[in-house]
Design an enzyme around this catalytic site. Sequence first.
Site, PDB file in Angstrom:
ATOM      1  N   ARG A 175       1.029  -1.525  -0.215  1.00 22.78           N
ATOM      2  CA  ARG A 175       0.549   0.402  -0.343  1.00 22.78           C
ATOM      3  C   ARG A 175       0.728   0.936  -0.080  1.00 22.78           C
ATOM      4  O   ARG A 175       2.004   1.535   0.756  1.00 22.78           O
ATOM      5  CB  ARG A 175      -0.891   0.180   0.999  1.00 22.78           C
ATOM      6  N   LYS A 197      -2.607  -1.880   8.013  1.00 22.29           N
ATOM      7  CA  LYS A 197      -3.650  -1.805   8.607  1.00 22.29           C
ATOM      8  C   LYS A 197      -3.494  -2.157   9.729  1.00 22.29           C
ATOM      9  O   LYS A 197      -3.112  -2.772  10.863  1.00 22.29           O
ATOM     10  CB  LYS A 197      -5.039  -1.905   7.960  1.00 22.29           C
ATOM     11  N   HIS A 268      -1.877   2.267  -6.134  1.00 20.33           N
ATOM     12  CA  HIS A 268      -3.162   0.978  -5.573  1.00 20.33           C
ATOM     13  C   HIS A 268      -3.401   0.210  -6.588  1.00 20.33           C
ATOM     14  O   HIS A 268      -3.178  -0.986  -6.665  1.00 20.33           O
ATOM     15  CB  HIS A 268      -3.980   1.642  -5.152  1.00 20.33           C
ATOM     16  N   ARG A 271      -0.467  -2.250  -6.732  1.00 22.67           N
ATOM     17  CA  ARG A 271      -0.843  -2.953  -5.914  1.00 22.67           C
ATOM     18  C   ARG A 271      -0.841  -4.623  -6.724  1.00 22.67           C
ATOM     19  O   ARG A 271      -1.098  -5.798  -6.038  1.00 22.67           O
ATOM     20  CB  ARG A 271      -1.207  -2.141  -4.220  1.00 22.67           C
ATOM     21  N   HIS A 294      -3.985  -8.657   3.778  1.00 18.14           N
ATOM     22  CA  HIS A 294      -5.020  -8.664   4.126  1.00 18.14           C
ATOM     23  C   HIS A 294      -5.815  -9.372   5.654  1.00 18.14           C
ATOM     24  O   HIS A 294      -5.543 -10.344   5.250  1.00 18.14           O
ATOM     25  CB  HIS A 294      -6.352  -9.254   3.013  1.00 18.14           C
ATOM     26  N   TYR A 303      -8.802 -11.326  -6.766  1.00 16.08           N
ATOM     27  CA  TYR A 303      -8.386 -11.782  -7.288  1.00 16.08           C
ATOM     28  C   TYR A 303      -8.293 -13.287  -8.023  1.00 16.08           C
ATOM     29  O   TYR A 303      -7.636 -13.523  -9.255  1.00 16.08           O
ATOM     30  CB  TYR A 303      -6.781 -11.669  -7.185  1.00 16.08           C
TER      31      TYR A 303
END
Length: 328
Positions: A175, A197, A268, A271, A294, A303
């Site tokens: 990210r 995150k 992004h 990414r 994630h 994906y």
Amino acid sequence: MAEYWLEAPPVLQEFLNYHESILSHSAKTVDEYFLDLRAFFRYLKQRRDPALAQTPIQEISILDVDLDFVAKTHLSEIYGFLTQLTNGAQDGKKAEPSTRARKCAAIRSFFDYLCLHAHQLENNPTQALNNPKLRKTLPRYLSLSESLKLLESVSGPNEERDYCILTLFLNCGLRVGELVGLNVQDIREDTMRVLGKGSKERQLYLNEACLEALSAYLAVRTEPKDELRHRDALFVSRNKTRLTTRAVENIVHKAVTQAGLDPKYSPHKLRHTAATLMLNNGVDVRTLQDVLGHENLGTTQIYTHISDANRKMAVDANPLAHVKKQED
């Protein structure tokens, strides 16, 4: 102290503080919660007080919003707020489904906090709240040939730095916030420590391309200012400060433009490109989940749809795809 504390009533401050200090959400995430809930409270005040009917929504203060005010919220008011966003009644712009879904999530999180964590409310008006239906769109990404073209296009006074940034995006799926937060000491031999995150750490292994790009960049890296925020920064600006998110976005925009690619490609999108290239070349989805950081596997599984689409395109591209058996 964040700027929103000056405009937020105590009942909202406590919620924001919970997300910042207990859940370790980023300042950007907490700011978005404030802005979304401020818009909702302004709507409620204007709806409930006829004297505010002609007051511009942006001029309505929410400092007097308290627990009693919040406790009177009905599900119909939440849907009314979402409808207003759909029609563009607040600022003249019709909100996209994704924007409405985000505000919906903020409202739900706020009432969940009051009911389940703070135990200040018994009735949760969001229990039967349905999220706005989102259009299912696949992430945009570069093909392998476009990725190579992008890397080959890098030039200029900061060539080594910019090439290294693009290489890490395309190989590691970082990210943009993770990239600008990297420090020199996060690179250890063939691994890289990434702060994702919610301040969750993960370790990524660096392939040959990443190690070579990092070595070339570190050999010419500008020594940053001796200030706490900048002194350990891996990626440094010409002003000897840590690169900002906006600066990295500009670097990517310059590179994709020079490569003759769609200028809308962002960090992004790179990414997404890394994730797609890995999945299409044998990486299983759970490993990809760990690489991308994630929290939920469902986020990564989008994906797999890209991979399915690629496989269908490959079969359809066969020159025999439209050959049918001739009738006797």
